[in-house]
Design a protein around this motif. Structure first.
Motif, PDB file in Angstrom:
ATOM      1  N   PRO A 190       9.635   6.066 -14.498  1.00 59.29           N
ATOM      2  CA  PRO A 190      10.826   6.126 -13.645  1.00 59.29           C
ATOM      3  C   PRO A 190      11.389   7.542 -13.529  1.00 59.29           C
ATOM      4  CG  PRO A 190      10.919   4.199 -15.047  1.00 59.29           C
ATOM      5  CD  PRO A 190       9.737   4.995 -15.508  1.00 59.29           C
ATOM      6  N   LEU A 202      17.401   3.846  -8.683  1.00 55.61           N
ATOM      7  CA  LEU A 202      16.445   2.785  -9.029  1.00 55.61           C
ATOM      8  C   LEU A 202      17.173   1.580  -9.603  1.00 55.61           C
ATOM      9  CD1 LEU A 202      13.607   4.899 -10.706  1.00 55.61           C
ATOM     10  CD2 LEU A 202      13.747   4.097  -8.339  1.00 55.61           C
ATOM     11  N   ALA A 300      12.146   0.669 -12.328  1.00 59.37           N
ATOM     12  CA  ALA A 300      11.899   1.138 -10.970  1.00 59.37           C
ATOM     13  C   ALA A 300      11.736   0.020  -9.958  1.00 59.37           C
ATOM     14  CB  ALA A 300      10.651   2.022 -10.958  1.00 59.37           C
TER      15      ALA A 300
END
Length: 431
Positions: A190, A202, A300
């Motif tokens: 991420p 995210l 994510a």
């Protein structure tokens, strides 16, 4: 009227009444307006999912004494604290002949026994059970083709470009993703995604897909096998774009529900999570329980991804295994055609050297997870949390080992446990 006539008359009257009642019943049923009794139980319109059958090992050609040796092997790994606990199951000829829970499912914050109905974060077992199965369903329905270019579905998805001749582009195909021959990197964190897209918060599926679409390709497609979670993130996106529904909804409606896998899901609710084997603390120190362990999937993609995110139990995975061993059908439900299952269980032509089928790991080249005594037709997959599945179509056999090894350790000794258990099961086959 004498006694003999009275008897004859009575018999005649009863026969007449019976004929009249039957005639009325036929008439009413024919009209379709007969009503059930007031206390009648309404029958369901849908067929209830079939249930798994348990049997003695001898019923399916297995030696019970040899199969029981699994106990000692698992206990040895518990004593060495390599895993906190485990659930192990063996199925042959559609019958479960071994199913046991060992040790604890939680040891960090509390001491909670492992049970057969414990729910596990399957991690990368999501790849074959959910993603590869979904892709093959769409293939056999004519929706997609294995040799189609990925950029047919994700227009800006880049192929491999020769650095010396920029005009030489090799496009990545769906089959390349399934067999880990795409050239994509193994993983993306991420943090890497946020660094490239600092203005995006995210989880954000579109951003992740955009990020993967433009990552440098590390090799030309079909020249190098590199196991990559990114391949299966893109495959789940293809499922969404080809069907117009979310990946988790597609899997629920087309795989889990038809097979009666009622204890399997993405993004579990709090009630489901109570029976989950915890994994590790998240960034804030809270133990992940019913929340996917894989950071790419969790942070994510919000827990819904083709690479990880599916939760399940031994019982449900055995239902899936039975379907695969029966050519795509189980319990009166045809999930896949027999030919689709054949494709899933065998390396595609030209891909034999990499020990990869369509979504599964083949064990023809080495033993590893499959041990030393199963057939060369065996395939399987593992999950980083400590889960594994082996399906051997030649021996009509399935072996499932579910642990949450990351809850106590990140030791790779779990590979040894899987191999030893598979070998013991192979040794127990007597007919």
């Amino acid at each position: 009227m004498n006694e003999k006539l009275r008897v004859r008359f009575s018999i005649f009257a009863w026969v007449a009444m019976a004929v009249a009642v039957v005639g009325c019943a036929i008439y009413v049923v024919g009209r379709g307006d007969i009503l059930p009794p007031e206390n009648a139980v309404e029958q369901p319109n849908e067929v209830l999912p079939a249930q798994l059958v348990y049997a003695a090992p001898s019923d399916v050609g297995l030696d019970a004494e040899r199969l029981e040796r699994i106990d000692a092997i698992v206990e040895r790994y518990l004593e060495r604290e390599l895993v906190p606990g485990a659930v192990v199951g063996v199925m042959r000829h559609d019958k479960i002949v071994y199913a046991k829970a060992f040790g604890l499912r939680e040891v960090v914050d509390a001491s909670v026994p492992m049970t057969l109905d414990t729910r596990f974060d399957l991690a990368s077992m999501t790849k074959p059970i959910a993603t590869a199965t979904a892709i093959m369903q769409l293939v056999e329905r004519g929706t997609i083709r294995l040799n189609e270019r990925v950029d047919n579905y994700i227009p800006n998805f880049e192929g491999w470009v020769d650095e010396e001749d920029r005009r030489d582009t090799t496009h990545i195909r769906i089959l390349d993703l399934l067999t880990h021959n795409s050239g994509l990197p193994a993983y993306a964190t991420p943090k890497q995604i946020v660094k490239m897209h600092p203005d995006v918060e995210l989880p954000n599926r579109d951003t992740v897909v955009e990020f993967i679409s433009h990552l440098p390709r590390l090799s030309k497609p079909r020249t190098e096998c590199r196991y990559s979670c990114l391949n299966f993130v893109i495959l789940s996106e293809i499922v969404e774009r080809a069907t117009g529904v979310s990946f988790d909804s597609y899997v629920e409606d087309n795989i889990l529900a038809p097979l009666g896998m009622t204890n399997s899901c993405f993004t579990p609710d709090s009630e489901y999570a109570e029976c989950c084997a915890p994994t590790t603390p998240d960034g804030s120190g809270r133990m992940l329980r019913g929340v996917v362990h894989d950071p790419l999937s969790r942070e994510a993609l919000g827990g819904v991804s083709g690479n990880a995110g599916l939760f399940s139990t031994l019982d449900d995975i055995m239902k899936f295994s039975a379907m695969m061993l029966n050519g795509g059908e189980w319990g009166g439900v045809e999930l896949l055609s027999p030919r689709s299952v054949e494709v899933l269980l065998n390396e595609p032509r030209g891909f034999e050297q990499w020990d990869r089928t369509v979504g599964w790991e083949s064990f023809r080249g080495y033993s590893s997870t499959a041990g030393d005594l199963l057939s060369s037709s065996a395939v399987g997959h593992t999950g980083a949390t400590g889960t594994s599945i082996i399906i051997d179509p030649e021996l009509d056999l399935a072996i499932v080992i579910l642990t949450n090894k990351v809850h106590r350790t990140t030791s790779e000794h779990i590979v040894e446990l899987r191999s030893r258990v598979a070998t013991l099961v192979g040794a127990a086959i007597v007919e």
